[in-house]
Motif scaffolding. Structure first.
Motif, PDB file in Angstrom:
ATOM      1  N   MET A 335     -36.295  19.615  35.866  1.00 50.80           N
ATOM      2  CA  MET A 335     -36.138  18.944  34.577  1.00 50.80           C
ATOM      3  C   MET A 335     -34.789  18.240  34.495  1.00 50.80           C
ATOM      4  SD  MET A 335     -34.356  19.354  31.480  1.00 50.80           S
ATOM      5  CE  MET A 335     -34.026  21.086  31.252  1.00 50.80           C
ATOM      6  N   GLN A 336     -33.740  18.881  34.968  1.00 49.63           N
ATOM      7  CA  GLN A 336     -32.403  18.294  34.898  1.00 49.63           C
ATOM      8  C   GLN A 336     -32.296  17.041  35.745  1.00 49.63           C
ATOM      9  OE1 GLN A 336     -30.205  21.623  36.226  1.00 49.63           O
ATOM     10  NE2 GLN A 336     -30.107  22.603  34.221  1.00 49.63           N
ATOM     11  N   GLY A 337     -32.884  17.083  36.945  1.00 46.46           N
ATOM     12  CA  GLY A 337     -32.831  15.917  37.813  1.00 46.46           C
ATOM     13  C   GLY A 337     -33.513  14.716  37.212  1.00 46.46           C
ATOM     14  N   VAL A 338     -34.733  14.920  36.710  1.00 49.10           N
ATOM     15  CA  VAL A 338     -35.477  13.812  36.099  1.00 49.10           C
ATOM     16  C   VAL A 338     -34.797  13.370  34.806  1.00 49.10           C
ATOM     17  CG1 VAL A 338     -37.683  13.104  35.105  1.00 49.10           C
ATOM     18  CG2 VAL A 338     -37.643  14.586  37.127  1.00 49.10           C
ATOM     19  N   ALA A 339     -34.342  14.341  33.989  1.00 48.63           N
ATOM     20  CA  ALA A 339     -33.724  14.013  32.701  1.00 48.63           C
ATOM     21  C   ALA A 339     -32.432  13.217  32.893  1.00 48.63           C
ATOM     22  CB  ALA A 339     -33.447  15.285  31.909  1.00 48.63           C
ATOM     23  N   THR A 340     -31.651  13.558  33.902  1.00 49.87           N
ATOM     24  CA  THR A 340     -30.399  12.835  34.146  1.00 49.87           C
ATOM     25  C   THR A 340     -30.663  11.369  34.470  1.00 49.87           C
ATOM     26  OG1 THR A 340     -29.320  14.847  34.950  1.00 49.87           O
ATOM     27  CG2 THR A 340     -28.320  12.749  35.563  1.00 49.87           C
ATOM     28  N   VAL A 341     -31.605  11.129  35.384  1.00 48.11           N
ATOM     29  CA  VAL A 341     -31.949   9.749  35.735  1.00 48.11           C
ATOM     30  C   VAL A 341     -32.568   9.036  34.539  1.00 48.11           C
ATOM     31  CG1 VAL A 341     -33.312   8.301  37.285  1.00 48.11           C
ATOM     32  CG2 VAL A 341     -32.262  10.395  38.151  1.00 48.11           C
ATOM     33  N   PHE A 342     -33.428   9.725  33.793  1.00 48.27           N
ATOM     34  CA  PHE A 342     -34.080   9.153  32.615  1.00 48.27           C
ATOM     35  C   PHE A 342     -33.050   8.717  31.573  1.00 48.27           C
ATOM     36  CE2 PHE A 342     -35.753   9.940  28.302  1.00 48.27           C
ATOM     37  CZ  PHE A 342     -36.822   9.052  28.294  1.00 48.27           C
ATOM     38  N   ILE A 343     -32.098   9.608  31.253  1.00 40.61           N
ATOM     39  CA  ILE A 343     -31.075   9.292  30.242  1.00 40.61           C
ATOM     40  C   ILE A 343     -30.183   8.146  30.722  1.00 40.61           C
ATOM     41  CG2 ILE A 343     -29.030  10.224  29.082  1.00 40.61           C
ATOM     42  CD1 ILE A 343     -30.521  12.933  28.979  1.00 40.61           C
ATOM     43  N   ALA A 344     -29.844   8.152  32.005  1.00 38.62           N
ATOM     44  CA  ALA A 344     -29.026   7.066  32.558  1.00 38.62           C
ATOM     45  C   ALA A 344     -29.738   5.728  32.427  1.00 38.62           C
ATOM     46  CB  ALA A 344     -28.702   7.348  34.025  1.00 38.62           C
ATOM     47  N   GLN A 345     -31.050   5.707  32.675  1.00 31.09           N
ATOM     48  CA  GLN A 345     -31.817   4.462  32.579  1.00 31.09           C
ATOM     49  C   GLN A 345     -31.989   4.018  31.129  1.00 31.09           C
ATOM     50  OE1 GLN A 345     -35.351   5.544  34.745  1.00 31.09           O
ATOM     51  NE2 GLN A 345     -34.391   5.207  36.752  1.00 31.09           N
ATOM     52  N   VAL A 346     -32.192   4.979  30.230  1.00 34.13           N
ATOM     53  CA  VAL A 346     -32.335   4.622  28.811  1.00 34.13           C
ATOM     54  C   VAL A 346     -31.049   3.993  28.283  1.00 34.13           C
ATOM     55  CG1 VAL A 346     -32.578   5.583  26.492  1.00 34.13           C
ATOM     56  CG2 VAL A 346     -34.135   6.313  28.302  1.00 34.13           C
ATOM     57  N   TYR A 347     -29.903   4.519  28.672  1.00 32.13           N
ATOM     58  CA  TYR A 347     -28.618   4.010  28.199  1.00 32.13           C
ATOM     59  C   TYR A 347     -28.067   2.888  29.080  1.00 32.13           C
ATOM     60  CZ  TYR A 347     -28.154   7.737  24.737  1.00 32.13           C
ATOM     61  OH  TYR A 347     -28.333   8.557  23.648  1.00 32.13           O
ATOM     62  N   ALA A 363     -25.834  21.046  39.345  1.00 32.68           N
ATOM     63  CA  ALA A 363     -27.006  21.767  38.839  1.00 32.68           C
ATOM     64  C   ALA A 363     -27.300  23.010  39.679  1.00 32.68           C
ATOM     65  CB  ALA A 363     -28.220  20.850  38.823  1.00 32.68           C
ATOM     66  N   THR A 364     -27.097  22.912  41.001  1.00 28.28           N
ATOM     67  CA  THR A 364     -27.358  24.055  41.881  1.00 28.28           C
ATOM     68  C   THR A 364     -26.396  25.201  41.587  1.00 28.28           C
ATOM     69  OG1 THR A 364     -28.154  22.570  43.629  1.00 28.28           O
ATOM     70  CG2 THR A 364     -27.548  24.804  44.269  1.00 28.28           C
ATOM     71  N   LEU A 365     -25.098  24.885  41.485  1.00 28.13           N
ATOM     72  CA  LEU A 365     -24.107  25.920  41.203  1.00 28.13           C
ATOM     73  C   LEU A 365     -24.226  26.445  39.777  1.00 28.13           C
ATOM     74  CD1 LEU A 365     -20.977  24.420  42.996  1.00 28.13           C
ATOM     75  CD2 LEU A 365     -22.547  26.179  43.826  1.00 28.13           C
ATOM     76  N   ILE A 379     -27.864  23.920  28.339  1.00 32.98           N
ATOM     77  CA  ILE A 379     -26.439  24.037  28.657  1.00 32.98           C
ATOM     78  C   ILE A 379     -26.172  23.468  30.047  1.00 32.98           C
ATOM     79  CG2 ILE A 379     -24.577  25.660  29.177  1.00 32.98           C
ATOM     80  CD1 ILE A 379     -25.585  27.421  26.943  1.00 32.98           C
ATOM     81  N   MET A 380     -27.041  23.811  30.998  1.00 33.91           N
ATOM     82  CA  MET A 380     -26.896  23.292  32.351  1.00 33.91           C
ATOM     83  C   MET A 380     -27.028  21.776  32.370  1.00 33.91           C
ATOM     84  SD  MET A 380     -29.059  26.163  34.469  1.00 33.91           S
ATOM     85  CE  MET A 380     -29.156  25.164  35.950  1.00 33.91           C
ATOM     86  N   LEU A 381     -27.981  21.241  31.612  1.00 30.53           N
ATOM     87  CA  LEU A 381     -28.164  19.790  31.563  1.00 30.53           C
ATOM     88  C   LEU A 381     -26.943  19.110  30.960  1.00 30.53           C
ATOM     89  CD1 LEU A 381     -29.817  17.277  32.001  1.00 30.53           C
ATOM     90  CD2 LEU A 381     -31.064  17.743  29.879  1.00 30.53           C
ATOM     91  N   ALA A 382     -26.358  19.730  29.920  1.00 32.12           N
ATOM     92  CA  ALA A 382     -25.147  19.168  29.316  1.00 32.12           C
ATOM     93  C   ALA A 382     -24.008  19.127  30.326  1.00 32.12           C
ATOM     94  CB  ALA A 382     -24.748  19.985  28.089  1.00 32.12           C
ATOM     95  N   MET A 383     -23.879  20.178  31.144  1.00 33.61           N
ATOM     96  CA  MET A 383     -22.845  20.201  32.175  1.00 33.61           C
ATOM     97  C   MET A 383     -23.048  19.079  33.185  1.00 33.61           C
ATOM     98  SD  MET A 383     -22.646  24.306  32.915  1.00 33.61           S
ATOM     99  CE  MET A 383     -21.620  24.075  34.359  1.00 33.61           C
ATOM    100  N   VAL A 384     -24.295  18.865  33.586  1.00 29.30           N
ATOM    101  CA  VAL A 384     -24.598  17.829  34.571  1.00 29.30           C
ATOM    102  C   VAL A 384     -24.290  16.444  34.007  1.00 29.30           C
ATOM    103  CG1 VAL A 384     -26.476  16.727  35.856  1.00 29.30           C
ATOM    104  CG2 VAL A 384     -26.333  19.219  35.752  1.00 29.30           C
TER     105      VAL A 384
END
Length: 457
Positions: A335-347, A363-365, A379-384
């Motif tokens: 979810m974090q991997g897809v969400a990060t790319v998704f948010i980057a593309q939206v913005y 995300a791994t650590l 929380i993990m997604l916010a860190m990423v």
């Protein structure tokens, strides 16, 4: 004296549906009922009646009343077993270890495998997202805000693993502290001689009783799954899913690829075991996880599956499975991997190759560093996002569909827990190969005769 012979054909005894089939039927029925309730009623209550002068809507009575109460009781009953099951099983497993160094090997192998599969998961997710571009051309505006909570440092997490008050750790369900205390307690029992042996027999009896209680609750699962699904699909907003359909389907696709392609390849490569047996025997645990959206609540079922159906010896399962339910977050990493790319593309933010490598590493650590923290996925997604300078408020865009995705990624997580348990057990010669290859292993143990409560029930 004449003897009459009944030549009429005997009717075959109808076969009862298995637990998996009953859970699946309950899940489908709940989805249908929930969707119908949302279509027929709304929360203002088109059909209402008066009780003791109070105006009550049918929708509210069913969804917020019956479904909510029964579903909450079902989840609470599962969580009720987590702490005693983990503590008792881990004490039994640790106290039975004749070689203390084996515990270090179990821990090292388990943690390395969990980190490895998490890294694979987020790498897979980022790759798919870059190829499919789920956020390209979207101009989404969120009406809600997301405020990121501060995640603890890795050093603080390590410090917090040592319980200052084991009873308080059990009361709060702090799984890492419970694991540490149970391991130390089990080692002490193994070193105490006759007193430790007497106490070990008590814990083994407790373990048998707790596993029977798990079996009883598993037989009530179809009803719990029904109300949980009915409530969810009566309240979820399908318009939100439609606006994020590409993102939603991409996360689902990545989760399925990880579960049905990555896990089988890793299992076959590292252990030589048949992946089909693992996938087939994980059905009950995966359905539980899908319905509850909680690895911790599903832990009793996951443990029962690993020991009874997959043949993992208790000394290994009691350590690797609870540890996995705490730090193994493959589904969340996807979810974090897809969400990060998704948010980057939206913005409209272009991320470099170095940024994507940082996403994978962070995300791994973080999957270990934020273990046991409430709301750990977000929380993990916010860190990423902060690591690659993306707006954290972008999380608010995906919160609307995260509940459904959370169900699926929890099912992936528990599958990963059992896969790692099998690999570690095989490497330590603690896997019963006959049980693993037996398609009917553990099925008889799922049945409970509520009419005749004896020692064989």
């Amino acid at each position: 004296m004449t003897t009459s012979i009944n030549l009429s054909p005997q009717k075959p005894t109808p076969q009862k549906l298995g637990l998996t089939a009953r859970i699946f039927i309950g899940m489908i029925a709940g989805i249908i009922i929930g969707a119908l309730l949302q279509w027929l009623f709304d929360d203002s209550g088109d059909f209402s009646f008066s009780v003791f002068g109070l105006h009550v809507s049918t929708y509210t009575l069913l969804v917020e009343g019956i479904f909510n109460v029964v579903g909450s009781i079902f989840i609470a009953s599962l969580k009720m077993l987590v702490v005693p099951l983990v503590f008792v099983s881990l004490v039994c497993g640790t106290s039975s270890l004749s070689d203390p160094s084996k515990l270090g090997r179990l821990g090292g192998k388990s943690i390395l495998l969990y980190i490895f599969t998490t890294a694979l998961a987020i790498s897979l997710a980022v790759t798919f997202a870059l190829l499919i571009k789920p956020g390209e051309g979207l101009n989404l505006v969120s009406e809600s805000n997301y405020i990121a909570k501060e995640a603890p440092s890795l050093g603080q997490v390590i410090i917090n693993m040592m319980p200052t008050n084991p009873i308080n750790a059990m009361a709060e369900g702090n799984m890492l502290q419970i694991i540490v205390f149970a391991v130390l307690f089990g080692i002490s029992m193994a070193m105490t001689g006759d007193a430790g042996k007497r106490l070990t027999s008590v814990f083994e009896d407790l373990s048998a009783v707790i596993m029977k209680l798990v079996t009883i609750l598993m037989n009530l699962a179809p009803y719990g799954v029904f109300v949980l699904m009915a409530k969810l699909f009566a309240t979820i907003g399908f318009d939100t899913i439609a606006s994020l359909l590409k993102y939603f389907l991409l996360v689902l696709f990545a989760l399925f690829v990880h579960a049905f392609v990555t896990y089988p390849i890793v299992l076959k490569t590292l252990s030589g075991l048949s992946p089909l047996n693992l996938i087939r025997k994980m059905r009950d645990a995966a359905l539980f996880a899908f319905s509850t959206s909680s690895s911790s609540a599903t832990l009793p079922v996951t443990m029962e599956t690993a020991i009874s159906k997959l043949g993992v010896k208790r000394s290994v399962a009691s350590f690797t499975v609870p540890l996995g339910s705490t730090i193994n977050m493959d589904g969340t990493a996807i979810m974090q991997g897809v969400a990060t790319v998704f948010i980057a593309q939206v913005y409209g933010v272009d991320l470099s190759l170095g940024d994507y490598m940082m996403v994978i590493l962070t995300a791994t650590l973080a999957s270990v560093g934020t273990a046991g923290v409430p709301g750990v996925g977000l929380i993990m997604l916010a860190m990423v996002l902060q690591q690659v300078n993306l707006p954290v408020e972008g999380i608010a865009l995906i919160i609307g569909v995260d509940r459904l995705l959370d169900m699926t990624r929890t099912a992936v997580n528990v599958t990963g827990d059992c896969m790692v348990a099998c690999i570690v057990a095989k490497s330590e010669s603690e896997l019963d190969i006959e049980v693993y290859n037996d398609p009917d292993a553990g099925i008889s143990a799922e049945k409970v005769d509520f009419k005749h409560l004896d020692n064989n029930s």
